[in-house]
Design an enzyme around this catalytic site. Structure first.
Site, mmCIF file in Angstrom:
data_model
loop_
_atom_site.group_PDB
_atom_site.id
_atom_site.type_symbol
_atom_site.label_atom_id
_atom_site.label_comp_id
_atom_site.label_asym_id
_atom_site.label_seq_id
_atom_site.Cartn_x
_atom_site.Cartn_y
_atom_site.Cartn_z
ATOM 1 N N GLY A 16 -30.393 -67.025 -41.995
ATOM 2 C CA GLY A 16 -29.709 -66.808 -40.721
ATOM 3 C C GLY A 16 -29.858 -67.948 -39.734
ATOM 4 N N LYS A 17 -29.798 -69.188 -40.220
ATOM 5 C CA LYS A 17 -29.877 -70.327 -39.297
ATOM 6 C C LYS A 17 -28.709 -70.315 -38.318
ATOM 7 C CE LYS A 17 -29.959 -73.747 -42.202
ATOM 8 N NZ LYS A 17 -29.829 -72.980 -43.441
ATOM 9 N N LYS A 188 -48.152 -69.271 -47.110
ATOM 10 C CA LYS A 188 -48.148 -70.451 -47.974
ATOM 11 C C LYS A 188 -46.751 -71.021 -48.185
ATOM 12 C CE LYS A 188 -51.528 -71.555 -49.639
ATOM 13 N NZ LYS A 188 -52.587 -72.442 -49.109
ATOM 14 N N LYS A 222 -53.054 -69.826 -37.652
ATOM 15 C CA LYS A 222 -53.227 -70.436 -38.978
ATOM 16 C C LYS A 222 -52.023 -71.304 -39.328
ATOM 17 C CE LYS A 222 -53.797 -69.236 -43.869
ATOM 18 N NZ LYS A 222 -53.905 -68.129 -44.850
ATOM 19 N N CYS A 381 -2.020 -60.702 -41.295
ATOM 20 C CA CYS A 381 -1.555 -61.770 -42.173
ATOM 21 C C CYS A 381 -0.874 -61.185 -43.417
ATOM 22 C CB CYS A 381 -2.718 -62.695 -42.539
ATOM 23 S SG CYS A 381 -2.180 -64.284 -43.210
ATOM 24 N N GLN A 385 2.699 -58.936 -43.999
ATOM 25 C CA GLN A 385 3.729 -59.270 -44.984
ATOM 26 C C GLN A 385 3.989 -58.101 -45.928
ATOM 27 O OE1 GLN A 385 2.333 -62.867 -46.862
ATOM 28 N NE2 GLN A 385 2.539 -64.092 -44.993
ATOM 29 N N HIS A 515 -4.460 -64.140 -37.195
ATOM 30 C CA HIS A 515 -5.773 -63.527 -37.420
ATOM 31 C C HIS A 515 -6.464 -63.274 -36.075
ATOM 32 C CE1 HIS A 515 -6.169 -63.906 -41.833
ATOM 33 N NE2 HIS A 515 -5.296 -64.886 -41.666
ATOM 34 N N GLU A 517 -8.861 -61.405 -35.340
ATOM 35 C CA GLU A 517 -10.311 -61.232 -35.444
ATOM 36 C C GLU A 517 -11.074 -62.523 -35.129
ATOM 37 O OE1 GLU A 517 -9.016 -62.173 -39.756
ATOM 38 O OE2 GLU A 517 -8.195 -61.266 -37.941
#
Length: 546
Positions: A16-17, A188, A222, A381, A385, A515, A517
């Site tokens: 999730g960068k 680690k 740590k 879209c 059609q 589109h 969205e």
């Protein structure tokens, strides 16, 4: 003075960068700072436009028509900033630019090498038009150790020297695995990932640890000790109940506060009340409605990422929780009882975009059901059609009506458009061209008909929406369809291309060639989705009352 923040990833991909970068961007914006986010992907494709959605997820389209990674959608939804083609690159695009310059003779016959030429190209991409920004956030795709991302890491290492180390912040996002057998969080993997990053000359300034469990201070100390990072800058990125809760969680962790301390800048406290409202709306919405999404890539929700989010946004105004039921169009095509039963239980039906013949007849069946049963419908879209194809077959009795995308037909209701006007002038295409770059892409204007449902939704007669398609509705059948109650309520400015259709005497039936969205935001939901969810929720209430 532009400051730079770079997100690198460690241990595994898909942590999730993009969401982390977008959330930090939203927090810095809430402090009154101007932010832009850029994505640097490692693959050799020039763009993801021709990549399989199962491999890559959604293709997000920018205002100026770039086909990009779905993370650009996160950036726009969280920051509200429209991103452009120069906000995303791939190694394929970087190398393509280098080779063009070499062929032109730009390097004066010199040997073209990764250092300096490829690295300088990447640095030029990062710094392009950043003069008016407070922060440029860069997301490096993939994971440290991926061979294709090495030039990006070298570029940001050099950039820190170029602009001054005090003006560059490195944030490393890693996984903190939890061993169920021992009940322990393990450090680690993060230590090894940081060690690999250090071997490339990059010392992370902050660690962002993805986890499902809280990280105790002893463990943060740590990690800080072994990774050479202050414990105050070792943060947990705990799995959130909603992606829209992430900015709030990051602020509670103090991430944005430490970013400001690192750069020695003072700002106002961020106003996160709008994000609180969004999250509370998701968590405590009193009403629920189910939307059937009849698609082709339903096994992978990321293929419809922006659509999923836009539907959720659509419920905010009416305090409605949207439950999305993905139905495979092929199951409807084969008349599978379970798929037909789920379609019948839905309060609204949405047919999204897509490419290829698979599942097309199932989409047409779903549209026929929505039209004849008076179920709220939104076609996007390809969905629009196929709504025209369905109407032509059943209202005009032209049984062979179809799109030329799926083969030859004597009733070409949808076909390949030969030319159209764009911001760059006349564009031409034909069926023999490469698939990449032959579509109508980006934002185009639409003129909306007076007294139409579309006008009442948009409250405007002129709009601009983003497109991504190769085929257009054939206006040869327009007059005949209008006589049967199909309203062409949105057209291109020249009147040649249908952009919006709707149906008379139906609770809600709209198809759009674009589109919508892609332009929906949690803080500013798209009106088409808001209206669609309101109509679907009303349909559900009516059913319950009957």
């Amino acid at each position: 003075m532009t400051r730079y923040i770079f997100f690198t990833g460690g241990v595994v991909s898909s942590l999730g960068k993009g969401l982390a970068a977008a959330s930090l961007g939203a927090l810095l914006q809430a402090r009154g700072l101007k932010v832009k986010i850029r994505k640097l992907d490692g693959y050799l494709n020039v763009d993801p436009g021709t990549m399989n959605p199962y491999q890559h997820g959604e293709v997000f389209v920018t205002e100026d028509g770039a086909e990009t990674d779905l993370d650009l959608g996160h950036y726009e939804r969280f920051t509200g900033v429209d991103h452009l083609s120069h906000d995303v690159t791939t190694m394929g695009k970087i190398y393509a630019n280098i080779l063009k310059k070499e062929r032109r003779g730009d390097y004066l016959g010199g040997t073209v090498q990764v250092v300096p030429h490829v690295i300088d190209e990447i640095k030029d991409f990062i710094k392009y038009q950043t003069e008016d920004l407070d922060f440029l956030i860069g997301e490096i795709g993939g994971t440290v150790g991926d061979i294709e991302s090495l030039p990006y890491l070298e570029a940001i290492r050099q950039l820190a020297i170029d602009v001054g180390r005090e003006n560059v912040l490195f944030i490393h996002l890693t996984l903190m695995p939890h061993l169920q057998s021992t009940g322990e969080l393990k450090t680690k993997a993060t230590q090894h990932s940081v060690r690999m990053l250090l071997s490339l000359g990059i010392q992370p300034d902050m660690l962002l640890c993805r986890t499902d469990h809280s990280i105790p201070m002893e463990m943060r100390k740590k990690l800080g000790l072994f990774c050479n990072v202050s414990p105050n800058r070792v943060f947990e990125a705990k799995t959130a109940p909603s992606i829209y809760a992430v900015p709030i969680a990051y602020h509670q962790e103090g991430i944005d506060t430490e970013v400001c301390k690192f750069f020695h800048i003072e700002t106002k406290e961020p106003d996160l009340l709008p994000w609180e409202h969004v999250y509370q709306n998701i968590k405590h919405a009193p009403y629920t409605t189910t939307i059937a999404v009849v698609g082709k890539y339903v096994e992978l929700p990321d293929a419809y990422k922006s659509l999923n989010e836009a539907l959720l946004h659509g419920g905010f105004k009416s305090s409605t929780k949207v439950v999305i039921d993905y139905i495979d169009a092929e199951d409807i095509e084969k008349d599978k009882p379970s798929a037909l039963a789920r379609l019948g239980e839905a309060s609204g039906i949405l047919v999204p975009g897509g490419f290829g013949t698979r599942g097309i007849e199932g989409k047409i069946k779903a549209i026929h059901y929505a039209r004849t049963k008076k179920i709220p419908f939104l076609g996007i879209c390809l969905g629009m059609q196929m709504a025209i194809v369905e109407a032509t077959r059943h209202l005009l009795n032209l049984k062979n009506a179809n799109s030329t995308e799926f083969g030859k037909t004597d009733e070409p209701v949808v076909g390949l458009m030969q030319e159209w006007m764009s911001q760059e002038g006349l564009q031409e295409r034909n069926a023999t061209q490469d698939l990449g770059g032959t579509m109508r892409l980006g934002s185009y204007p639409c003129v909306i008909k007076e007294n139409s449902l579309a006008q009442s939704i948009y409250q405007n007669n002129h709009i601009k929406e983003r497109h991504r398609h190769r085929y257009e509705v054939n206006t040869r059948y327009k007059e005949s369809l209008e006589e049967k109650g199909i309203i062409f309520s949105g057209m291109s400015e020249d009147g040649l291309l249908p952009e919006i259709i709707e149906i008379k005497d139906h609770p809600f039936f709209i198809g759009v060639q674009f589109h919508p969205e892609l332009k929906s935001r949690p803080l500013l939901p798209h009106p088409l989705f808001t209206s669609f969810i309101e109509a679907s929720a009303q349909n559900q209430k009516t059913r319950r009352a009957a």
